[in-house]
Enzyme design. Sequence first.
Site, PDB file in Angstrom:
ATOM      1  N   ASP A 184     156.817  94.723  29.382  1.00 53.79           N
ATOM      2  CA  ASP A 184     155.499  94.433  29.958  1.00 53.79           C
ATOM      3  C   ASP A 184     155.492  94.876  31.421  1.00 53.79           C
ATOM      4  O   ASP A 184     155.822  96.034  31.678  1.00 53.79           O
ATOM      5  CB  ASP A 184     155.155  92.953  29.757  1.00 53.79           C
ATOM      6  CG  ASP A 184     153.661  92.705  29.806  1.00 53.79           C
ATOM      7  OD1 ASP A 184     152.902  93.551  29.316  1.00 53.79           O
ATOM      8  OD2 ASP A 184     153.241  91.662  30.340  1.00 53.79           O
ATOM      9  N   ASP A 231     158.945  97.045  25.011  1.00 54.81           N
ATOM     10  CA  ASP A 231     158.865  97.224  26.476  1.00 54.81           C
ATOM     11  C   ASP A 231     159.034  95.874  27.164  1.00 54.81           C
ATOM     12  O   ASP A 231     159.029  94.833  26.508  1.00 54.81           O
ATOM     13  CB  ASP A 231     157.490  97.808  26.843  1.00 54.81           C
ATOM     14  CG  ASP A 231     156.363  96.946  26.303  1.00 54.81           C
ATOM     15  OD1 ASP A 231     155.913  97.220  25.177  1.00 54.81           O
ATOM     16  OD2 ASP A 231     155.973  95.961  26.959  1.00 54.81           O
TER      17      ASP A 231
HETATM   18  N1  ADE Z   1     152.357  95.615  22.409  1.00 53.41           N
HETATM   19  C1  ADE Z   1     153.488  96.241  22.770  1.00 53.41           C
HETATM   20  N2  ADE Z   1     153.785  96.006  24.067  1.00 53.41           N
HETATM   21  C2  ADE Z   1     152.798  95.218  24.553  1.00 53.41           C
HETATM   22  C3  ADE Z   1     152.540  94.628  25.800  1.00 53.41           C
HETATM   23  N3  ADE Z   1     153.350  94.803  26.831  1.00 53.41           N
HETATM   24  N4  ADE Z   1     151.428  93.862  25.917  1.00 53.41           N
HETATM   25  C4  ADE Z   1     150.613  93.673  24.869  1.00 53.41           C
HETATM   26  N5  ADE Z   1     150.810  94.204  23.671  1.00 53.41           N
HETATM   27  C5  ADE Z   1     151.892  94.965  23.494  1.00 53.41           C
END
Ligand code: ADE
Length: 279
Positions: free
Chosen positions: A219, A217
């Site tokens: 974030d 992703d």
């Molecule tokens: N693991 C997968 N995506 C994450 C994110 N955006 N923040 C923290 N841990 C994660």
Amino acid sequence: MGDGKKIKIGIIGGSGFDDPTLFENQIEREVTTPFGKPSDVLIEGEIKGVPCVLLARHGRKHQYQPSDVNYRANIWALKEAGCSHVLATTATGSLVEEYKPGDLVILDDFIDRTWGRKCTFFDRTEGGPRGVCHLPMRPAFCERARQAMLKAARAKGYACHDKGTAVVIQGPRFSSRAESLMHRQWGGHLVNMTTVPEVVLAKEAGLSYAAVALVTDYDCWRENENSVSVSEVLAMFSKNVRKAADVVIDAVQILAADTDLTYLDGHQDLVCGAIMLKE
Ligand code: ADE
């Protein structure tokens, strides 16, 4: 280790390794350590003739959240099982445009934003090591194991970045937007919740440790986009976890074909040289 001893590879991750034909001569062993119990049983076996030990970081039922994983017991158990290396997989968010969901990244550094986790074996635990250990963290990961993972990824034709700094947050919540923007300013490429203290403890244990990150992703730093969600992470992870597992499986073969194992002595010598006040 440079004296003709064979290697044995610990694999931390779990997901993606559930193909029952992957591990030959498989046995499950329940173990305990001076630091408590690891997250689950050790699954010992061979991958194409190379001895390996598989451990699910969060437990096979995913029962431990990142701040509750007993990282010390996990690493100690793998060391006690005779592992020379640990190869890890980890789901991560991306903090930079170029690292896209679905890409792989072979981590080369970290920024520690965790707190309250037990991040040293040298705390006078009965049965643990003695002294005070000030371990250098550059390089954070074993370069030889990193290169093996990179070679494996490239040979498969996977989109794989050869470097990446992971900002490791405490969790279980995701970052706020302001935090995400700050992590970007700090130079982080990725964000996850588990690389610290795993990498630190592996280094204290004198092991060769490398990790392949799977980007799931962006974030929450991008303009006009939703924040990361569990469903997004899970969907991207299950769609792409095969790639991360393939990298580990092929890196095992690459490391086993290496005839010069003197770098493993280097990992152990580093720890010996970092201990003060030996009792
Ligand atoms: N693991 C997968 N995506 C994450 C994110 N955006 N923040 C923290 N841990 C994660």
